[in-house]
Design a protein around this motif. Structure first.
Motif, PDB file in Angstrom:
ATOM      1  N   LEU A 238       0.827  -1.143  -0.166  1.00 34.00           N
ATOM      2  CA  LEU A 238      -0.125  -0.189   0.191  1.00 34.00           C
ATOM      3  C   LEU A 238       0.829   1.128   0.059  1.00 34.00           C
ATOM      4  O   LEU A 238       2.192   1.281   0.301  1.00 34.00           O
ATOM      5  CB  LEU A 238      -0.919  -0.020   1.398  1.00 34.00           C
ATOM      6  CG  LEU A 238      -2.009  -1.099   1.192  1.00 34.00           C
ATOM      7  CD1 LEU A 238      -2.912  -1.026   2.594  1.00 34.00           C
ATOM      8  CD2 LEU A 238      -2.893  -0.712   0.174  1.00 34.00           C
ATOM      9  N   ASN A 239       0.207   2.440  -0.527  1.00 35.23           N
ATOM     10  CA  ASN A 239       1.125   3.623  -0.375  1.00 35.23           C
ATOM     11  C   ASN A 239      -0.330   4.624  -0.471  1.00 35.23           C
ATOM     12  O   ASN A 239      -1.148   4.535  -1.205  1.00 35.23           O
ATOM     13  CB  ASN A 239       1.957   3.737  -1.313  1.00 35.23           C
ATOM     14  CG  ASN A 239       3.078   4.682  -0.780  1.00 35.23           C
ATOM     15  OD1 ASN A 239       2.849   5.247   0.107  1.00 35.23           O
ATOM     16  ND2 ASN A 239       4.233   4.800  -1.622  1.00 35.23           N
ATOM     17  N   TYR A 240      -0.159   5.801   0.265  1.00 31.82           N
ATOM     18  CA  TYR A 240      -1.106   7.031   0.158  1.00 31.82           C
ATOM     19  C   TYR A 240      -2.369   6.578   0.546  1.00 31.82           C
ATOM     20  O   TYR A 240      -2.427   6.050   1.538  1.00 31.82           O
ATOM     21  CB  TYR A 240      -0.933   7.544  -1.396  1.00 31.82           C
ATOM     22  CG  TYR A 240       0.514   7.962  -1.683  1.00 31.82           C
ATOM     23  CD1 TYR A 240       0.973   9.162  -1.184  1.00 31.82           C
ATOM     24  CD2 TYR A 240       1.292   7.212  -2.195  1.00 31.82           C
ATOM     25  CE1 TYR A 240       2.221   9.532  -1.607  1.00 31.82           C
ATOM     26  CE2 TYR A 240       2.418   7.772  -2.784  1.00 31.82           C
ATOM     27  CZ  TYR A 240       2.949   8.946  -2.362  1.00 31.82           C
ATOM     28  OH  TYR A 240       4.249   9.257  -2.857  1.00 31.82           O
ATOM     29  N   ASP A 241      -3.455   6.523  -0.551  1.00 31.89           N
ATOM     30  CA  ASP A 241      -4.636   6.657  -0.245  1.00 31.89           C
ATOM     31  C   ASP A 241      -5.142   4.921   0.035  1.00 31.89           C
ATOM     32  O   ASP A 241      -4.955   4.146  -0.838  1.00 31.89           O
ATOM     33  CB  ASP A 241      -5.788   6.963  -1.113  1.00 31.89           C
ATOM     34  CG  ASP A 241      -5.447   8.370  -1.296  1.00 31.89           C
ATOM     35  OD1 ASP A 241      -5.434   9.296  -0.327  1.00 31.89           O
ATOM     36  OD2 ASP A 241      -4.979   8.950  -2.248  1.00 31.89           O
ATOM     37  N   ASN A 242      -5.900   4.601   1.258  1.00 35.10           N
ATOM     38  CA  ASN A 242      -5.955   3.221   1.469  1.00 35.10           C
ATOM     39  C   ASN A 242      -7.420   3.126   1.684  1.00 35.10           C
ATOM     40  O   ASN A 242      -8.130   2.202   2.547  1.00 35.10           O
ATOM     41  CB  ASN A 242      -5.359   2.536   2.778  1.00 35.10           C
ATOM     42  CG  ASN A 242      -3.699   3.090   2.483  1.00 35.10           C
ATOM     43  OD1 ASN A 242      -3.310   2.773   1.246  1.00 35.10           O
ATOM     44  ND2 ASN A 242      -2.864   3.380   3.504  1.00 35.10           N
ATOM     45  N   TYR A 243      -8.106   3.997   1.178  1.00 34.39           N
ATOM     46  CA  TYR A 243      -9.721   4.041   1.532  1.00 34.39           C
ATOM     47  C   TYR A 243     -10.423   2.472   1.330  1.00 34.39           C
ATOM     48  O   TYR A 243     -10.889   2.194   2.263  1.00 34.39           O
ATOM     49  CB  TYR A 243     -10.475   4.824   0.479  1.00 34.39           C
ATOM     50  CG  TYR A 243     -11.763   4.577   0.330  1.00 34.39           C
ATOM     51  CD1 TYR A 243     -12.862   5.014   1.121  1.00 34.39           C
ATOM     52  CD2 TYR A 243     -12.331   3.759  -0.960  1.00 34.39           C
ATOM     53  CE1 TYR A 243     -13.980   4.820   0.943  1.00 34.39           C
ATOM     54  CE2 TYR A 243     -13.675   3.749  -0.971  1.00 34.39           C
ATOM     55  CZ  TYR A 243     -14.548   4.196  -0.250  1.00 34.39           C
ATOM     56  OH  TYR A 243     -16.065   3.945  -0.452  1.00 34.39           O
ATOM     57  N   LYS A 244     -10.092   1.844   0.209  1.00 32.57           N
ATOM     58  CA  LYS A 244     -10.564   0.597  -0.176  1.00 32.57           C
ATOM     59  C   LYS A 244     -10.332  -0.539   0.928  1.00 32.57           C
ATOM     60  O   LYS A 244     -11.045  -1.377   1.387  1.00 32.57           O
ATOM     61  CB  LYS A 244     -10.403   0.050  -1.521  1.00 32.57           C
ATOM     62  CG  LYS A 244     -11.020   0.966  -2.291  1.00 32.57           C
ATOM     63  CD  LYS A 244     -10.950   0.378  -3.958  1.00 32.57           C
ATOM     64  CE  LYS A 244     -11.521   1.415  -4.911  1.00 32.57           C
ATOM     65  NZ  LYS A 244     -11.625   0.616  -6.370  1.00 32.57           N
ATOM     66  N   VAL A 245      -8.913  -0.686   1.444  1.00 32.46           N
ATOM     67  CA  VAL A 245      -8.460  -1.700   2.565  1.00 32.46           C
ATOM     68  C   VAL A 245      -9.285  -1.364   3.724  1.00 32.46           C
ATOM     69  O   VAL A 245      -9.920  -2.390   4.166  1.00 32.46           O
ATOM     70  CB  VAL A 245      -7.094  -1.426   2.478  1.00 32.46           C
ATOM     71  CG1 VAL A 245      -6.588  -2.092   3.605  1.00 32.46           C
ATOM     72  CG2 VAL A 245      -6.384  -1.561   1.329  1.00 32.46           C
ATOM     73  N   TYR A 246      -9.365  -0.231   4.276  1.00 34.33           N
ATOM     74  CA  TYR A 246     -10.088  -0.106   5.697  1.00 34.33           C
ATOM     75  C   TYR A 246     -11.565  -0.120   5.242  1.00 34.33           C
ATOM     76  O   TYR A 246     -12.309  -0.669   6.342  1.00 34.33           O
ATOM     77  CB  TYR A 246      -9.590   1.206   6.279  1.00 34.33           C
ATOM     78  CG  TYR A 246      -8.242   1.372   6.486  1.00 34.33           C
ATOM     79  CD1 TYR A 246      -7.613   0.489   7.511  1.00 34.33           C
ATOM     80  CD2 TYR A 246      -7.224   1.946   5.713  1.00 34.33           C
ATOM     81  CE1 TYR A 246      -6.231   0.152   7.897  1.00 34.33           C
ATOM     82  CE2 TYR A 246      -6.075   2.034   5.862  1.00 34.33           C
ATOM     83  CZ  TYR A 246      -5.439   0.939   7.201  1.00 34.33           C
ATOM     84  OH  TYR A 246      -3.951   0.999   7.246  1.00 34.33           O
ATOM     85  N   HIS A 247     -12.077   0.250   4.284  1.00 35.34           N
ATOM     86  CA  HIS A 247     -13.490  -0.177   4.137  1.00 35.34           C
ATOM     87  C   HIS A 247     -13.830  -1.495   4.010  1.00 35.34           C
ATOM     88  O   HIS A 247     -14.837  -1.840   4.483  1.00 35.34           O
ATOM     89  CB  HIS A 247     -13.732   0.689   2.639  1.00 35.34           C
ATOM     90  CG  HIS A 247     -15.432   1.261   2.528  1.00 35.34           C
ATOM     91  ND1 HIS A 247     -16.447   0.223   2.971  1.00 35.34           N
ATOM     92  CD2 HIS A 247     -15.988   2.465   2.399  1.00 35.34           C
ATOM     93  CE1 HIS A 247     -17.522   0.824   2.781  1.00 35.34           C
ATOM     94  NE2 HIS A 247     -17.123   2.176   2.326  1.00 35.34           N
ATOM     95  N   SER A 248     -12.972  -2.288   3.425  1.00 33.96           N
ATOM     96  CA  SER A 248     -13.195  -3.795   3.325  1.00 33.96           C
ATOM     97  C   SER A 248     -13.125  -4.341   4.650  1.00 33.96           C
ATOM     98  O   SER A 248     -13.836  -5.489   5.021  1.00 33.96           O
ATOM     99  CB  SER A 248     -12.136  -4.249   2.755  1.00 33.96           C
ATOM    100  OG  SER A 248     -12.110  -3.962   1.149  1.00 33.96           O
ATOM    101  N   LEU A 249     -12.440  -3.778   5.556  1.00 29.22           N
ATOM    102  CA  LEU A 249     -12.262  -4.391   7.021  1.00 29.22           C
ATOM    103  C   LEU A 249     -13.948  -4.157   7.707  1.00 29.22           C
ATOM    104  O   LEU A 249     -13.876  -5.332   8.521  1.00 29.22           O
ATOM    105  CB  LEU A 249     -11.397  -3.621   7.900  1.00 29.22           C
ATOM    106  CG  LEU A 249     -11.381  -3.984   9.273  1.00 29.22           C
ATOM    107  CD1 LEU A 249     -10.879  -5.294   9.519  1.00 29.22           C
ATOM    108  CD2 LEU A 249     -10.274  -2.889  10.122  1.00 29.22           C
ATOM    109  N   ALA A 250     -14.457  -3.339   7.381  1.00 27.91           N
ATOM    110  CA  ALA A 250     -15.945  -3.426   7.937  1.00 27.91           C
ATOM    111  C   ALA A 250     -16.820  -4.688   7.368  1.00 27.91           C
ATOM    112  O   ALA A 250     -17.552  -5.168   8.255  1.00 27.91           O
ATOM    113  CB  ALA A 250     -16.650  -2.210   7.386  1.00 27.91           C
TER     114      ALA A 250
END
Length: 983
Positions: A238-250
């Motif tokens: 990963l680098n910079y924007d990690n929106y999808k990764v942390y959204h996927s955690l939900a």
């Protein structure tokens, strides 16, 4: 999502795309008689009225039964915790808790520091977040620890993972955030233990690798891929924007316990197409498909229906536009009610293919509840609901009450910020991304720039204007020969022949033109950095890269003398810029009028790269003015040099005037003899009360090969100045105060020592540079009131008073913390308890030892505001005499020396005032012809000329609030991010 072929469309939900939700309804009755009404916030004028059901109510007040959910464990490198990733975790945890308020789970944090761990286990997600150290960027005190760890990529990541598996419940989601620091990857026993725990716990391990500091070798990456594959997890760079990764955690945390069946796990390096088959058993509620977005995934079910998950080309476009690199992103998808039987997977890509499929069972429980029992924006079969009423995605609540989530209030809930020219618009249960002006929406890319210049109907340019399209906007420019703003263009008379004389400039305005003399209508530029002698210096790089882009019009260059643009080629990296501009041609005389010359730039193609015309005129005052054009880009800038000779240049005896690059200056004579290095570079230090002066022989410093332009104290901004007297010197001036020019001040009770360091930088030939040489110096002072107040980094009051026939005297007044008057307060405000004593000291500097003057504090009083005319007034000294009604008041010294001192206990004004300001009339009394010390009760006062009295003020002074000993306050987390997460 795409469907190929005919027949029934499969129900597919994606964590990335929000689904449409039903409209709000109003329920008046539910199942007959209402036990109790609960009003919940809802959009619009109506509000939900829903019953409370005590028999189903959980211990925390929600309409649901508490149950255990999927637990979450985070393992972090010791130095990655300071990068603020806990903030991203908090977004996902807050979202899951809002949708499933009655689900309990274990939250575990394991902070790894080499081979040691700091562990926290809790059921409170807020407490879990607080267990992770603060954000480095907002907490400078952690910088040294962060920096130290980031240089040592030798932590035992495998040991930390083993510990995380040991203390985590079964089926946990384990999130490993790392910079790639793993030294124990080849420990076979440790790796065997991890494999055993993976088999036992059935937990999913995802590695989030941030490639900023440490590098994973092939063997280390194989270990991570092996562990993630065994656990149905992934390794994500990963680098910079990690929106999808942390959204996927939900979504991953929404998975109920004991409900998953492992169906397919692929981790293969592929070069083009890849095909695989897998079997889906009967009675599955969902398929949970996880895969990186670097591939297009096509699934064909037993009925011949195809699901297609496209890789996000628009997402790649966004990162390329911002000069970023996409390393791969976790992207889970849900397939509801999948058909049982053999499925086929077809992929296309050219990198590591990672796909994991879990089957979810047991979510359909019709005997527990039905959709009719639930809120209209809830369902009994929602993923993660586990047979209870559960709010749909986009809503928060317990299933009987569901409130809309405003996704636009937080970028975690929407992905609009991924698209340039896009903003978020909230809707009930969802949101959509809208485009700013100049963009139009497309399904493939998002917001796409509109080319307004492609059609005249899309722009407002004048018919003769030139339209230029840019990203998100366009401009209109009148062509040569026309004048205007591009939206209106008219013929420019100034470009039609020669309407004005040779000494005048034609100025165009809308509808007319005029002829002016630019000698009386120009702009003066006074920029020292333009000098040709200002060449690039490694230690002075922050003075560089100036740019004249956009400069246009008539200008005169000024400095200590009038300046002119050089008539010769200037070396690159001169004049405070990368690409210096000079003039190819001679300067005109007054009689020549306005002439045209070529402006040249020294760049890769030679001394005259990018030539263009400028105009020059010599004015009757002997100075030049230039009509300049904007350079083609940055970093171009116009150079200047003096148009004067050495006449009038005053150099020191060890210097001579020389003209270098057209600029006269003082340079050290060649015959100066060097001696011993230590003696030649030993500074002359003069320790004064107000200033410390440190001097070096300028020419000796240069003879030994050191640069006098970059010599500095510990604080780089404190650089030397050149003084010329009997010789040329580099002189530094600093205050003997703690922090002044980076110096430090220490007080052992009897002596105050100020220390600092001067750094000499070697001259560079543009190829090499050597380290600075430090030279330490110090000054010692006796510790008394005068020294302590004068050497404080700041004091409350400094006033200047002039006595007729004498020099100016400086009066300094301050608050002290002790009866010895040795420790002054230095903040802009003072906070004291009600039992504290105010110690007020005043000193005079500027007087000689034979001076007949003494300091007199004539009238001193206190007010609740800085305005002495507003509010009550409390007298302290009246005609030098203390207020006899105040038993705490003591005058230690007044009218007998060049110092004054008094003290009294802290007080408060009646009437709700919270602060105190002290006012004093102070002056100087001549002891040779006046009575200066008053006798009290006041029979006479000091003879002071009222013209020599100054009014000075100290404040505000606050009284600290009393602290209760019954209990202690709880300190909330610091920072807006924590406030937002904890609510």
């Amino acid at each position: 999502m795409k469907e190929n072929g005919g027949g029934q469309v499969l129900n597919v939900y994606s964590i990335i795309t929000a689904s449409n939700k039903p409209q709000w309804l109003k329920i008046n009755k539910v199942q007959g008689q209402l036990d109790k009404l609960k009003v919940n916030k809802a959009p619009g004028p109506d509000r939900w009225l829903t019953p409370m059901c005590p028999e189903k109510r959980s211990t925390d007040g929600y309409h649901c039964t508490q149950r255990e959910g999927t637990s979450f464990t985070v393992l972090m490198d010791a130095f990655i915790v300071y990068s603020g990733y806990a903030y991203n975790f908090g977004k996902a945890l807050k979202s899951v808790s809002a949708r499933f308020p009655c689900v309990t789970r274990q939250y575990t944090s394991v902070i790894l520091d080499y081979a040691e761990t700091n562990e926290t286990i809790t059921n409170d997600w807020r407490g879990f977040l607080q267990s992770i150290p603060g954000d480095y960027w907002n907490d400078y005190s952690t910088y040294e620890n962060y920096y130290y760890h980031s240089l040592n990529c030798n932590q035992s990541l495998l040991y930390g993972l083993k510990r995380a598996l040991q203390i985590s419940p079964a089926e946990s989601i384990i999130w490993v955030n790392t910079f790639g620091s793993m030294t124990d990857y080849n420990d076979t026993q440790l790796l065997s233990d991890v494999h055993t725990l993976l088999e036992e716990k059935k937990s999913q391990v995802n590695f989030l690798f941030y490639p900023n500091y440490c590098t994973l070798n092939g063997s280390q990456r194989d270990v991570l891929n092996d562990i993630s594959s065994l656990s149905y997890g992934q390794v994500i760079s990963l680098n910079y924007d990690n929106y999808k990764v942390y959204h996927s955690l939900a979504l991953l945390l929404s998975k109920p316990l004991n409900s998953s069946v492992r169906i397919l796990n692929i981790n293969e390096n592929v070069s083009d197409n890849y095909t695989d088959t897998f079997n889906v058993p009967t009675s599955l509620s969902y398929l949970l498909i996880t895969g990186a977005e670097t591939f297009t995934l096509n699934f064909t079910d037993p009925n011949g229906k195809t699901l297609s998950f496209e890789k996000h080309t628009n997402f790649y476009y966004h990162f390329l536009y911002n000069y970023r690199v996409n390393y791969g992103f976790l992207s889970p998808h849900l397939v509801k009610s999948p058909a049982a039987g053999s499925w086929i997977l077809n992929t296309q890509g050219n990198t590591l293919l990672s796909v994991q499929i879990l089957g979810i069972t047991g979510l359909d429980k019709p005997d527990t509840c039905s959709d009719s029992d639930c809120h209209p924006n809830a369902t009994c079969t929602e993923f993660g609901g586990y047979g209870e009423c559960t709010c749909k995605e986009g809503f928060a609540g317990d299933g009987t009450s569901c409130n809309d989530i405003d996704e636009c209030q937080d970028y975690y809930y929407n992905n609009c910020y991924y698209y340039d020219g896009c903003y978020c618009v909230n809707t009930i249960g969802s949101y959509f991304c809208n485009c700013y002006s100049g963009f139009e929406y497309t399904e493939e890319i998002g917001c796409l720039d509109i080319d307004e210049c492609a059609n005249s109907s899309l722009n407002n340019c004048d018919p003769v204007a030139i339209c230029r399209n840019y990203y998100g906007y366009y401009t209109c420019i009148c062509p040569y020969g026309y004048y205007g703003d591009g939206y209106h263009c008219e013929i420019n008379e100034c470009l039609q022949g020669t309407p004005c004389g040779s000494n005048e400039e034609c100025m165009k305005a809308i509808g007319s033109y005029s002829c002016i003399d630019p000698c009386s209508n120009h702009t003066v530029l006074n920029d020292p950095w333009r000098s040709t002698s200002n060449t690039y210096n490694y230690n002075n790089w922050n003075y560089w890269y100036h740019c004249d882009y956009g400069l246009s019009g008539w200008y005169r260059f000024k400095g200590e003398y009038d300046q002119q643009i050089p008539e010769h080629c200037i070396p690159q990296d001169s004049c405070g810029t990368t690409i210096p501009i000079w003039m190819n041609g001679s300067h005109p005389t007054v009689s020549d009028g306005i002439v045209n010359r070529a402006a040249c730039s020294n760049w890769y193609d030679g001394c005259c790269t990018y030539p263009y015309n400028i105009s020059v005129k010599m004015c009757p005052g002997g100075f030049y003015i230039y009509k300049l054009q904007s350079p083609p880009s940055c970093n171009f800038a116009y150079c200047t040099e003096s148009n004067y000779s050495c006449s009038g240049v005053d150099c020191a005896p060890d210097e001579e005037c020389r003209i270098v690059g057209g600029v006269p200056g003082c340079y050290c004579k060649s015959g100066i003899q060097q001696g011993n290095l230590a003696d030649d570079l030993k500074p002359q230090v003069t320790c004064g009360l107000e200033n410390i002066e440190v001097r070096f022989r300028k020419c000796l410093v240069e003879k030994w090969g050191y640069s006098t332009s970059s010599i500095h104290l510990r604080d780089y901004s404190c650089q030397g100045i050149i003084e010329r007297s009997d010789k040329s010197y580099i002189t530094f001036i600093t205050r003997p105060a703690d922090g002044s020019c980076g110096g430090s001040r220490r007080n052992n009770g009897s002596v105050i020592r100020y220390t600092n360091t001067i750094y000499l930088a070697s001259s560079s030939d543009g190829v090499i540079v050597r380290d600075d040489i430090p030279i330490d110096f110090y000054c010692d002072y006796p510790s008394n009131m005068e020294i302590n107040l004068l050497t404080a980094i700041s004091s409350y009051v400094v006033s200047v008073i002039n006595v007729a026939g004498t020099a100016n005297f400086t009066i300094t007044m301050g608050l002290f913390q002790d009866s010895g008057y040795t420790t002054p307060y230095t903040d802009s405000q003072a906070w004291l308890s009600s039992s504290s004593i105010l110690y007020v000291g005043v000193i005079v500097t500027g007087a000689t030892g034979s001076s007949p003057f003494v300091l007199v504090m004539k009238n001193c009083y206190a007010t609740p505001t800085a305005d002495s005319s507003y509010g009550p007034r409390y007298d302290i000294l009246t005609n030098q005499c203390p207020n006899k009604n105040d038993p705490t008041l003591s005058v230690a010294e007044n009218g007998v020396s060049l110092k004054g001192r008094f003290s009294l206990q802290v007080f408060k004004f009646l009437g709700g005032f919270s602060q105190i300001y002290l006012h004093c009339q102070v002056g100087l009394c001549d002891t040779s012809n006046s009575y200066c010390a008053a006798s009290c009760p006041a029979m006479r006062s000091a003879s002071i000329d009222n013209n020599n009295v100054n009014n000075i003020i100290i404040g505000p002074i606050y009284q600290k609030a009393a602290v209760s000993s019954v209990g202690a306050a709880t300190v909330p987390p610091v920072g807006e991010k924590w406030d937002e997460l904890i609510g």
